[in-house]
Design a protein around this motif. Structure first.
Motif, short mmCIF file in Angstrom:
data_model
loop_
_atom_site.label_atom_id
_atom_site.label_comp_id
_atom_site.label_asym_id
_atom_site.label_seq_id
_atom_site.Cartn_x
_atom_site.Cartn_y
_atom_site.Cartn_z
N ASN A 228 0.84 -1.21 0.00
CA ASN A 228 0.00 0.00 0.00
C ASN A 228 0.87 1.25 0.00
OD1 ASN A 228 -2.52 1.21 0.01
ND2 ASN A 228 -2.86 0.97 2.20
N ASP A 229 1.88 1.23 -0.87
CA ASP A 229 2.82 2.36 -0.96
C ASP A 229 3.49 2.68 0.36
OD1 ASP A 229 2.37 2.80 -3.69
OD2 ASP A 229 0.61 4.01 -3.27
N GLY A 230 3.75 1.63 1.12
CA GLY A 230 4.48 1.82 2.37
C GLY A 230 3.62 2.22 3.55
N HIS A 231 2.30 2.29 3.38
CA HIS A 231 1.43 2.62 4.51
C HIS A 231 1.07 1.38 5.32
CE1 HIS A 231 0.89 6.73 3.25
NE2 HIS A 231 0.64 6.32 2.03
N GLY A 232 1.25 0.20 4.74
CA GLY A 232 0.76 -1.02 5.37
C GLY A 232 -0.64 -1.31 4.87
N PRO A 233 -1.10 -2.55 5.05
CA PRO A 233 -2.42 -2.94 4.54
C PRO A 233 -3.54 -2.11 5.16
CG PRO A 233 -1.18 -4.86 5.30
CD PRO A 233 -0.41 -3.65 5.74
N ASP A 234 -4.56 -1.86 4.37
CA ASP A 234 -5.76 -1.21 4.91
C ASP A 234 -6.49 -2.13 5.88
OD1 ASP A 234 -5.86 1.27 3.12
OD2 ASP A 234 -5.84 -0.32 1.62
#
Lengths: 340, 340, 340, 340
Positions: A228-234
């Motif tokens: 997720n572009d480095g945000h981590g999974p939703d």
């Protein structure tokens, strides 16, 4: 009849036991067609609720053999799957659609009452707890519909997956694999599965995972956080059942995300608030309800849910040795032919 | 520069017009890569809001050519699609995420202001209204992302489709076909499309419809009501735009269902309460918001949304004759090469 | 027994009719304590579903007098209100919690079957359709709980009111007033009521409306649109039942808002899409479900819902003249003493 | 200017410090009118993020004194409250409305940057982070609107309270009391508050709690579980901040209920899955977002939210002794007159 029962010590044995009988006008007796089992069932042998002689197995398909006089929703000859969460339909919780919390039910099949690894099984509140199997499905295609499939369904549903979301599933046992199949119903961008066992990840691949993380080789926390572009999974679905997997789920999910805890947990686990409190998480945990079983069966029938990789080889009810032999990560669920 | 403009009467013409210039520090100028058009655009010629000389076309892809000094979210050279619903980001409605209701925006591109069937186009509130196109996508793969795709997305989303639901789409034009693609993100059991034109239904087939109803041969109301075991669809998306299609949607949906009205309606249509009031319907109607465009673009990029059948042949901006020649049901959207 | 019946022409009359009897094991017979009526009931005299001799009245309180052998949820002597929407509990719609759409029920009490303006009344599917009245409530405090109160509850609930929202209610009859009481459960900033009758608006004042608009003196569209800093109400509940009130609701609500249509409509009304399509509205319409009746009764019992102003004077069942005399805007519901 | 700063050791001190200056075109400088403080702020002295000399205080009211050239939403002279969660408006999280997760913001006022216990304060991204105070409100009536009030609002909102629900609030500090006020916006049947301090429970009484449980005298788990006809509360808001209060919330809530964790937690706490996993809970935890501050201010202005009991006595900014003297359970928030 033949039944596979808990021997009171640490194993199963085949016994000749009396056939179950109707005990209430709302009961039904099923002739069991096939059941499934898995190695992890053995943790029940340590649970004091499971008595010596108990017929295990919450998950099976049968044909209605006999019905109590108050039963109207099924008839003798109907092919059905029972809901794992027995529910009465009338209590405070059933009125709210929360079957798993039923005050006269909950998980009892193969746990506090006899289950389906036998030639016949008794089902309480049959009108509420039996679901018709579409004609187009084989017994095996339907056998997961009472428990593993709706558990995976609820795991995905409670994750509140929006189209385009990135989803991670921690643990690729039968529950995790069923969650994988169901997550696809919510239009995710990507579903990534992590497990320690290579054989399980191969099954995830076969079932259409967009990516897998072998936690025996790669740090899964690091790998999931890169999504997720480095945000981590939703959304992270915890289908592992260990303190480590619970923590991994909480730490990996992005701020503002949702963790759906669908694996069974029975201990006190540390919740690392110091690291995750400020992430503003929604955490859903609990049993399967099963309220969507008819929809799930329809989707299997339409070919939109394919659970075939979850099912392993077939063994006769009386073939204990074969049963032990087949237990393996490649065989998340062994299919038991209850009429042999 | 060359531009395709409304001639003030009843047709388009190619004119040499001045290039647009920055008018506010939040503006950006795009070099247009390609645009799309369709025969139905011509109904705008009767709309008094569309003045003689207007450059039509709300739907295009471009490269940022120049930015106002307050623009920070895009840079010269970025490839982008503009949101069809221009929104300011700060008004009462934008604060609520309701872009289409923006008090300083709404639909203006190719309607009350110049659009994109030209070599260059000006975009207001560029930070809010431009979306980056993933590198992996061609211009054509991205060109529907500003308008038709999010309209279909919103049509499906507002239908509140649950996994296992039966969905009907009334009308298989570009919007209906985009809705078909997006409906699949919600795990439906079955999506059935109805239209009067066989060529459109063939496109629906190619895009994966589970069934089609040719309303020129079969009574669509009867056919749709047979779905879902005779209850009618759980969800109907009205993508037709006529009183007949509006009524069909209301009458066909099952009691308790949802009708999502995504086609443009500008007349007073009879709502047959006598027949449908007691069905306890939810009806959602309106413009596209476009708030999910980034997610939609990611899903196209991942191959989960394939809109290729919606796009027809390619024609040069200056080739008016070619443009007329290509208009047909088989070509829901003609692709316009704005640099030729 | 005495009963107030439709004379087959255009009025009520008191008749001596046979007491109802159990017809199915799931039936119950109530001794009716009190019922309510209103002038608007007379529109039913034109409805072909209402036969000569029908006992009218969907809304009453009674004491269980006799139960079928399959009834388990209520006992003789229990004080109860019946759900206006009879539902079987097992059909496609009941399984989804959509009682009003029940395929073996729906509105039948006092409509297609005998209602409660009599000494006794028969209730089908008693386990599903009877709700216990808390001891602390008088008969009159509970009498609206089967129909008017849940209709108002559903009107407010379907409006999807968020805390801080501005709400308008069109029509201050019994349904509108009950909606007013229930709207307050959703934390609105302001609830404004419009009607043509001053007496009705005085009742709205007594029930806590934050403002009233007398539509006989002021243009209600203009007045409602001024609310919410000139955006118009976030939510409008249409409780009037006329084409004018339906249109007013659609035109007055702010863009992006919700219109909840709770009044009964049985004609084809024009929906002015030309003016309202671009407002991106959600419209909910339909019957009451009644699924929240137990919660509503608890809130009345706790003093959080006060419906007293809705109830008018008390008249004996046999006092037809008194009944006519009391009909007036000040008396939205006349209370009928069914045992006199 | 005068400011109340952290002395680097374990206390506050008054210092004469330079006035803040605009550092970015999106900044604004406020002349602070009044701020609030409470004894519990002192736990920040142990947090390494809080440096010596830091001006504490996230919660204050001010008048705009100077604006950067890019600021358009506020003007010099406007009276405003700043959002506690600074947010940029454009990042991945801000686009999703998740202000607390902003990648260029989050909690910084009075924590990682200077706050408002001073004559002047700098606010970043002023257009995003300043909310206008309605004219009808005094400074004191508005002072909680940036932090304590929206924290209570989010605590109630995330609890997903339905009309008729039974709610328990664990902890009656400023946050718990604000939650109590906001819970009433969701139409609960009953809101019960528990705390160890009698003075706090008296404030809860004054603010309209339907019941209180003095946990120093009564076992709160037992008392809460008796609510809701013995099922336990439908919703529990954890506003205490200790492992004991976290556990109490999880154990007290009914099966299928929701726990909203709004108190600040920064340690690893045991989650007793053995007892609560099978309850199928939804748990929401995290910071305030503040997205509903304008609505909250409107409701205070309309008299629908009364937070007066939360505010204690008034003390001059420079009166350190007075400040210490006033700290007490009866004074959840001491009001600081920043211009004295």
């Amino acid at each position: 009849m033949n039944a596979l029962v808990f021997d009171g010590d640490d194993d199963y044995e085949v016994r000749d036991v009396p056939e179950p009988e109707l005990e209430a006008p709302t009961d039904a007796i099923l002739e069991v067609r096939c059941a499934v089992s898995s190695g992890t069932d053995k943790h029940l042998f340590d649970d004091p609720a499971v008595e010596e002689g108990r017929i295990l197995g919450p998950e099976f398909v049968g044909v209605v053999h006999e019905t109590g006089e108050a039963v109207t929703a099924v008839e003798v000859g109907d092919r059905v799957v029972p809901a794992t969460m027995t529910h009465c339909g009338d209590c405070f919780y059933c009125e709210r659609g929360e079957w798993a919390n039923c005050t006269d039910g909950g998980w009892e099949l193969g746990y506090t009452r006899d289950g389906g690894r036998a030639e016949y099984a008794r089902i309480r509140y049959a009108d509420e707890n039996l679901f018709h199997v579409p004609d187009g499905l084989s017994d095996e295609e339907a056998v997961l519909a009472g428990s593993s499939l709706p558990t995976g369904w609820d795991g995905a549903r409670r994750g509140d997956i929006d189209p385009g979301d990135t989803v991670a599933i921690v643990g690729a046992g039968a529950i995790g694999l069923c969650t994988l199949a169901c997550a696809d119903l919510y239009g995710p961008l990507e579903v990534v599965v992590t497990d320690l066992l290579d054989a399980r990840l191969e099954l995830a691949d076969r079932m259409g995972a967009d990516g897998t993380v072998d936690a025996s080789e790669t740090d899964p926390l690091e790998a999931l956080r890169e999504l997720n572009d480095g945000h981590g999974p939703d959304v992270v679905v915890e289908a592992g059942g260990f303190e480590e997997t619970y923590e991994l789920a909480l730490r990996a999910v992005r701020p503002g995300g949702t963790v759906s805890v669908i694996a069974y947990h029975d201990d006190t686990y540390g919740t690392p608030f110091g690291d995750v409190w400020s992430k503003n998480l929604t955490v859903e945990w609990g049993y399967v309800d099963g309220i969507d079983v008819p929809k799930a069966l329809s989707l299997v029938d339409a070919g939109r849910l394919d659970l075939d990789p979850v099912l392993g080889e077939r063994v006769a009810l009386t073939d204990i040795e074969g049963f032990d032999r087949l237990e393996s990560p490649e065989n998340p669920k062994v299919v038991i032919d209850t009429q042999r």
